[in-house]
Design an enzyme around this catalytic site. Structure first.
Site, short mmCIF file in Angstrom:
data_model
loop_
_atom_site.label_atom_id
_atom_site.label_comp_id
_atom_site.label_asym_id
_atom_site.label_seq_id
_atom_site.Cartn_x
_atom_site.Cartn_y
_atom_site.Cartn_z
N ARG A 12 4.14 42.73 10.56
CA ARG A 12 3.43 41.46 10.42
C ARG A 12 1.95 41.56 10.76
O ARG A 12 1.18 40.65 10.46
CB ARG A 12 4.14 40.35 11.20
CG ARG A 12 5.40 39.86 10.48
CD ARG A 12 6.07 38.74 11.23
NE ARG A 12 6.56 39.17 12.51
CZ ARG A 12 7.79 39.64 12.74
NH1 ARG A 12 8.65 39.73 11.75
NH2 ARG A 12 8.16 40.00 13.94
N GLU B 182 13.37 48.23 24.95
CA GLU B 182 14.40 47.77 25.89
C GLU B 182 15.50 48.83 26.00
O GLU B 182 15.94 49.19 27.09
CB GLU B 182 14.95 46.45 25.37
CG GLU B 182 15.68 45.65 26.42
CD GLU B 182 16.18 44.35 25.84
OE1 GLU B 182 15.76 43.97 24.73
OE2 GLU B 182 17.03 43.72 26.51
P1 AMP Z 1 5.97 43.89 21.98
O1 AMP Z 1 5.73 45.33 21.68
O2 AMP Z 1 7.09 43.65 22.91
O3 AMP Z 1 4.69 43.18 22.42
O4 AMP Z 1 6.47 43.23 20.64
C1 AMP Z 1 5.59 42.82 19.68
C2 AMP Z 1 6.19 42.97 18.30
O5 AMP Z 1 7.51 42.43 18.21
C3 AMP Z 1 5.34 42.21 17.31
O6 AMP Z 1 5.18 43.05 16.18
C4 AMP Z 1 6.13 40.97 16.95
O7 AMP Z 1 6.08 40.77 15.58
C5 AMP Z 1 7.56 41.25 17.39
N1 AMP Z 1 8.13 40.17 18.24
C6 AMP Z 1 8.53 40.30 19.53
N2 AMP Z 1 9.05 39.16 20.00
C7 AMP Z 1 8.98 38.26 19.00
C8 AMP Z 1 9.34 36.87 18.87
N3 AMP Z 1 9.90 36.17 19.87
N4 AMP Z 1 9.11 36.27 17.68
C9 AMP Z 1 8.54 36.97 16.66
N5 AMP Z 1 8.19 38.25 16.72
C10 AMP Z 1 8.40 38.91 17.86
#
Ligand code: AMP
Length: 176
Positions: free
Chosen positions: A62, A99
């Site tokens: 995205r 995770e």
């Molecule tokens: P992180 O590496 O944990 O910061 O995860 C970020 C990535 O996971 C991004 O590319 C987001 O598109 C996706 N993501 C994580 N949590 C969500 C959520 N609650 N809703 C939509 N996309 C999420």
């Protein structure tokens, strides 16, 4: 109404997707409204104007929605950061923890160098694991990391703390 409120109204929040306990923030409805997209790109590019950014790195998948427009607005080049195995050689890679288990991201090696000033972009900041891995890639080639840009961030997760080690500004329009 300001762009933050417009986006908040337009996001589709889907509970328990893609798995139980996750409140998924679906950004798709924003992209059927060109006026809102224009306003969003303007709000996202504004804080970075005049900062000499030469590359915007968009994170799969995205981060590919807004990344190229953000790069255009900043008169910078756009580069994809993808999951391992999707980009042809030559690439550089970085692994990071999820995770459960590990993931690896990659980026083309020859389209960026130590003279670049880089903005990392993704749609949403959750734990900061993905954006942090992209930041390590930028550092590994000796380029300057100018900041992070997200459309939204989840303030109940420690994403901002995780990225604070890079000592640069983090911008997002909407906070959940
Ligand atoms: P992180 O590496 O944990 O910061 O995860 C970020 C990535 O996971 C991004 O590319 C987001 O598109 C996706 N993501 C994580 N949590 C969500 C959520 N609650 N809703 C939509 N996309 C999420």
């Amino acid at each position: 109404m300001n762009i933050e409120l417009k986006l908040l109204e337009r996001f589709r929040v889907v509970e328990d997707f893609p798995k139980k306990g996750i409140s998924f923030k679906d950004i798709s409805p924003v992209f059927i409204d060109p006026e809102m997209v224009r306003e969003m790109i303007e709000a996202m590019s504004e804080p970075w104007k005049g900062k000499g950014i030469t590359r915007v790195l968009g994170i799969e998948s995205r981060g590919f929605l807004v990344g190229p427009s953000l790069a255009l607005a900043l008169d910078a080049g756009f580069l994809m950061v993808r999951k391992k195995g999707k980009l042809p050689p030559d690439t550089i890679e970085r692994s990071y923890s999820l995770e459960y288990g590990e993931a690896i991201i990659e980026m083309a090696k020859n389209d960026i160098n130590s003279s670049d000033r880089v903005l990392i972009h993704d749609d949403l900041l959750a734990t900061g694991g993905t954006a942090g891995a992209a930041a390590h890639l930028v550092k590994s080639i000796g380029a300057t990391l100018v900041g992070f840009s997200f459309i939204s961030s989840l303030s109940f997760l420690p994403g901002k703390e995780a990225l604070s080690q890079f000592d640069c500004p983090i911008h997002s329009i909407v906070e959940f």
